[in-house]
Design an enzyme around this catalytic site. Structure first.
Site, short mmCIF file in Angstrom:
data_model
loop_
_atom_site.label_atom_id
_atom_site.label_comp_id
_atom_site.label_asym_id
_atom_site.label_seq_id
_atom_site.Cartn_x
_atom_site.Cartn_y
_atom_site.Cartn_z
N HIS A 207 0.84 -1.19 0.00
CA HIS A 207 0.00 0.00 0.00
C HIS A 207 0.88 1.25 0.00
CE1 HIS A 207 -4.14 -1.78 0.83
NE2 HIS A 207 -3.33 -2.82 0.70
N CYS A 238 -8.18 -0.94 3.67
CA CYS A 238 -8.74 -2.10 4.37
C CYS A 238 -9.69 -1.63 5.45
CB CYS A 238 -7.62 -2.93 4.99
SG CYS A 238 -8.20 -4.31 6.00
#
Length: 297
Positions: A207, A238
Site C-alpha cells: 500500500h 482495508c
C-alpha cells in the site's frame, strides 16, 4: 531471473472492498473489462465473504458471470471459509485466495481468530480447493506493521509463509497493509521469507499511505520477486486497518518497471483509460501520480 514482472490487478476486489458508498454491478463489470483490454492477465475480481461485513463484494458471482471469469485461470476470488469456497467453485473459479496475518491482533479484528487458528481453518479449504484443481494464493497481512500493536518483526512473518506453503498454497502474497514500510524493512521480510518459500512463488502486495509503495515494489523486484499486486488508480484501503490508504497504483508501478527495463504485457494508454473509468464509471477519483501527470491534473 526473468525480466518479466507479472502485475496482478487487485482493484476490483482490494481496491473497492472498503468504499463506503454502493457501487453498481455494471460499474464493477466495466472496470474488469477495461483492465482486460489493457492486457491484465491476472485479476482479483471479487470475494465470496460475508456481505454484511464487506457489502461491496456481494455481487461477485454476477461480476464473474458477466466478465467471463468462469474457468479463467488468471482470475482470482478471495474466500474466508468453506461457504465462500463452495460459492467460488459453484461459480467456476480457477484460482482463490485465503488470508491471514503476521499479527494476532489484526487477525482477530479481520477474521475473528488468531494467526494459528486461522491457519487451522484454512488448511482444509486449501486441500479441498487443490483437490478440485483450483490454484490457491495465501495472503499474509501486516508484514511490517500492525495498526493495533505496532511493528511486526520479520521473524513473525516467515513461519506464517512456511505454514501456508506447507498446506498447499502455490503463491504467498506479502501484504504491507498500512503502507508505512521503507525498502529496508521490506528487504528484511523478503530475506526472512526466502528461507522458506522460493521467491518465484512470492508476490508483493504493498500500500502507498506514505508514498513509498513504488520504492518498495522496486526493492522487492530487485531482490527477485516477479509477481506484484497493484490497483488501477491507487484504489483501496482495508476496513480493518485504520489510517491505511490505497494500494500502490498499477500505472505508477508500470511506469517504474518499464523505466527499469522490465516487461509486463500491459498497455499504459489502455490502463489509463481504465483508471479514468474509475472516476467516470465508479465515481472514485484516482490518486496516482502517473495518471495526474498524463491527464494534466
Amino acid at each position: 531471473m526473468s525480466q518479466h514482472v507479472e502485475i496482478v490487478e487487485v482493484g476490483p476486489r482490494d481496491g473497492l472492498q472498503a468504499w463506503p458508498k454502493p457501487i453498481a454491478t455494471s460499474a464493477r463489470i466495466g472496470l474488469v473489462e477495461r483492465l482486460r483490454e489493457a492486457g491484465a492477465r491476472r485479476i482479483e475480481v471479487g470475494a465470496f465473504v460475508a456481505p454484511d461485513r464487506v457489502p461491496r463484494m456481494a455481487d461477485t458471482a454476477d461480476v464473474m458471470a458477466a466478465t467471463g471469469s468462469r474457468e479463467r485461470a488468471g482470475d482470482m476470488v478471495l474466500v474466508a471459509n468453506r461457504r465462500g469456497l463452495d460459492q467460488a467453485l459453484e461459480n467456476g473459479a480457477r484460482a482463490i485466495a485465503v488470508f491471514t496475518a503476521a499479527s494476532d491482533a489484526f487477525a482477530l479484528k479481520n477474521i475473528g481468530r488468531t494467526v494459528d487458528a486461522s491457519l487451522e481453518r484454512f488448511a482444509p479449504l486449501v486441500s479441498a480447493a487443490r483437490a478440485a484443481g483450483v490454484f490457491v494464493r495465501g495472503y499474509i497481512s501486516t508484514i511490517t506493521d500492525c495498526p493495533y500493536t505496532g511493528e511486526v518483526p520479520p521473524e513473525a512473518v516467515a513461519p506464517v509463509a512456511r505454514a501456508l506453503r506447507d498446506m498447499g498454497c502455490g503463491e504467498i502474497a506479502l501484504g504491507e497493509t498500512l503502507g508505512r514500510a521503507t525498502p529496508r524493512r521490506i528487504a528484511a521480510v523478503i530475506e526472512a521469507v526466502s528461507d522458506h518459500v522460493p521467491l518465484e512463488d512470492v508476490a508483493a502486495h504493498f500500500h502507498d499511505t506514505y508514498g513509498l509503495g513504488v520504492a518498495n515494489v522496486l526493492e522487492a523486484v530487485r531482490m527477485g520477486i516477479r509477481t506484484v499486486d497493484a490497483a488501477a488508480g491507487g484504489l483501496g484501503g482495508c476496513p480493518f486497518a485504520p489510517g491505511a490508504t490505497g494500494n500502490v497504483a498499477t500505472e505508477d508501478v508500470l511506469y517504474m518497471l518499464e523505466g527499469e527495463g522490465y516487461e509486463t504485457g500491459l498497455s499504459m494508454e489502455k490502463l489509463l483509460d481504465a483508471v479514468a473509468y474509475c472516476e467516470s464509471g465508479l465515481g472514485i477519483a484516482p490518486v496516482s501520480r502517473v495518471y495526474k501527470a498524463r491527464r494534466g491534473a
